[in-house]
Design a protein around this motif. Structure first.
Motif, PDB file in Angstrom:
ATOM      1  N   GLY A  11      17.159 -36.456 -19.003  1.00  0.00           N
ATOM      2  CA  GLY A  11      18.260 -36.559 -18.054  1.00  0.00           C
ATOM      3  C   GLY A  11      19.162 -37.718 -18.363  1.00  0.00           C
ATOM      4  O   GLY A  11      19.099 -38.302 -19.452  1.00  0.00           O
ATOM      5  N   LEU A  12      19.997 -38.052 -17.387  1.00  0.00           N
ATOM      6  CA  LEU A  12      20.945 -39.148 -17.511  1.00  0.00           C
ATOM      7  C   LEU A  12      20.436 -40.346 -16.713  1.00  0.00           C
ATOM      8  O   LEU A  12      20.069 -40.209 -15.544  1.00  0.00           O
ATOM      9  N   VAL A  13      20.418 -41.500 -17.340  1.00  0.00           N
ATOM     10  CA  VAL A  13      19.929 -42.706 -16.685  1.00  0.00           C
ATOM     11  C   VAL A  13      20.786 -43.884 -17.124  1.00  0.00           C
ATOM     12  O   VAL A  13      21.358 -43.868 -18.219  1.00  0.00           O
ATOM     13  N   GLN A  14      20.884 -44.884 -16.273  1.00  0.00           N
ATOM     14  CA  GLN A  14      21.659 -46.072 -16.622  1.00  0.00           C
ATOM     15  C   GLN A  14      20.834 -47.022 -17.486  1.00  0.00           C
ATOM     16  O   GLN A  14      19.594 -46.968 -17.495  1.00  0.00           O
ATOM     17  N   THR A  15      21.529 -47.869 -18.198  1.00  0.00           N
ATOM     18  CA  THR A  15      20.867 -48.892 -19.001  1.00  0.00           C
ATOM     19  C   THR A  15      19.895 -49.695 -18.140  1.00  0.00           C
ATOM     20  O   THR A  15      20.233 -50.094 -17.024  1.00  0.00           O
ATOM     21  N   GLY A  16      18.695 -49.879 -18.668  1.00  0.00           N
ATOM     22  CA  GLY A  16      17.665 -50.584 -17.935  1.00  0.00           C
ATOM     23  C   GLY A  16      16.781 -49.693 -17.097  1.00  0.00           C
ATOM     24  O   GLY A  16      15.751 -50.154 -16.577  1.00  0.00           O
ATOM     25  N   GLY A  17      17.149 -48.441 -16.977  1.00  0.00           N
ATOM     26  CA  GLY A  17      16.385 -47.505 -16.179  1.00  0.00           C
ATOM     27  C   GLY A  17      15.178 -46.949 -16.912  1.00  0.00           C
ATOM     28  O   GLY A  17      14.875 -47.339 -18.047  1.00  0.00           O
ATOM     29  N   SER A  18      14.507 -46.026 -16.244  1.00  0.00           N
ATOM     30  CA  SER A  18      13.286 -45.428 -16.786  1.00  0.00           C
ATOM     31  C   SER A  18      13.319 -43.915 -16.673  1.00  0.00           C
ATOM     32  O   SER A  18      13.985 -43.361 -15.788  1.00  0.00           O
ATOM     33  N   LEU A  19      12.613 -43.289 -17.581  1.00  0.00           N
ATOM     34  CA  LEU A  19      12.385 -41.848 -17.535  1.00  0.00           C
ATOM     35  C   LEU A  19      10.975 -41.575 -18.029  1.00  0.00           C
ATOM     36  O   LEU A  19      10.448 -42.341 -18.852  1.00  0.00           O
ATOM     37  N   ARG A  20      10.415 -40.484 -17.561  1.00  0.00           N
ATOM     38  CA  ARG A  20       9.112 -40.040 -18.056  1.00  0.00           C
ATOM     39  C   ARG A  20       9.253 -38.628 -18.578  1.00  0.00           C
ATOM     40  O   ARG A  20       9.558 -37.709 -17.812  1.00  0.00           O
ATOM     41  N   LEU A  21       9.038 -38.480 -19.866  1.00  0.00           N
ATOM     42  CA  LEU A  21       9.062 -37.169 -20.480  1.00  0.00           C
ATOM     43  C   LEU A  21       7.663 -36.568 -20.482  1.00  0.00           C
ATOM     44  O   LEU A  21       6.671 -37.288 -20.608  1.00  0.00           O
ATOM     45  N   SER A  22       7.628 -35.249 -20.363  1.00  0.00           N
ATOM     46  CA  SER A  22       6.370 -34.520 -20.449  1.00  0.00           C
ATOM     47  C   SER A  22       6.483 -33.454 -21.524  1.00  0.00           C
ATOM     48  O   SER A  22       7.572 -32.942 -21.788  1.00  0.00           O
ATOM     49  N   CYS A  23       5.356 -33.137 -22.114  1.00  0.00           N
ATOM     50  CA  CYS A  23       5.300 -32.061 -23.097  1.00  0.00           C
ATOM     51  C   CYS A  23       4.046 -31.254 -22.792  1.00  0.00           C
ATOM     52  O   CYS A  23       2.926 -31.748 -22.949  1.00  0.00           O
ATOM     53  N   ALA A  24       4.257 -30.027 -22.345  1.00  0.00           N
ATOM     54  CA  ALA A  24       3.147 -29.146 -22.010  1.00  0.00           C
ATOM     55  C   ALA A  24       2.840 -28.240 -23.191  1.00  0.00           C
ATOM     56  O   ALA A  24       3.744 -27.630 -23.764  1.00  0.00           O
TER      57      ALA A  24
END
Length: 127
Positions: A10-23
């Protein structure tokens, strides 16, 4: 045949976080080493991280070390990529991949070491 499906981009600002998953499906997930690669527009695909079958051993690219964490849940056939302190240069399509063999980092950062690939998920970090 192993099928891999990424999600969580997705879209996130600098310094932010994301969690990717792979099923994963169609194979014995716990027998594969699982890696993440990424490809930014106009650039070659690059290694991000890999985790061994048991989850005990991990390797990271220097560019993400200390910010990204790979983990796996063999009971649920899923590998995760927790991405913190994101930077605009992390913008890319992120791919997960499965490898039958787990070698040293020189081997595992090489794309052809992986037999199966997902379709990718877009990560965009805005400045």
């Amino acid at each position: 045949q192993v099928q891999l499906v990424e999600s969580g981009g997705g879209l996130v600002q600098t310094g932010g976080s994301l969690r990717l998953s792979c099923a994963a499906s169609g194979g014995t997930f716990s027998s594969y080493a699982m890696g993440w690669f990424r490809q930014a527009p106009g650039k070659e695909r690059e290694f991000v991280t890999v985790i061994s079958w048991s989850g005990i051993r991990t390797y990271y690219a220097d560019s993400v070390k200390g910010r990204f964490t790979i983990s796996r849940d063999n009971a649920n056939n899923t590998v995760y990529l927790q991405m913190n302190s994101l930077k605009p240069e992390d913008t890319a399509v992120y791919y997960c991949a499965a490898a039958v063999s787990f070698g040293d980092i020189a081997t595992m950062r090489w794309g052809p070491a992986y037999e199966y690939w997902g379709q990718g998920t877009q990560v965009t970090v805005s400045s």
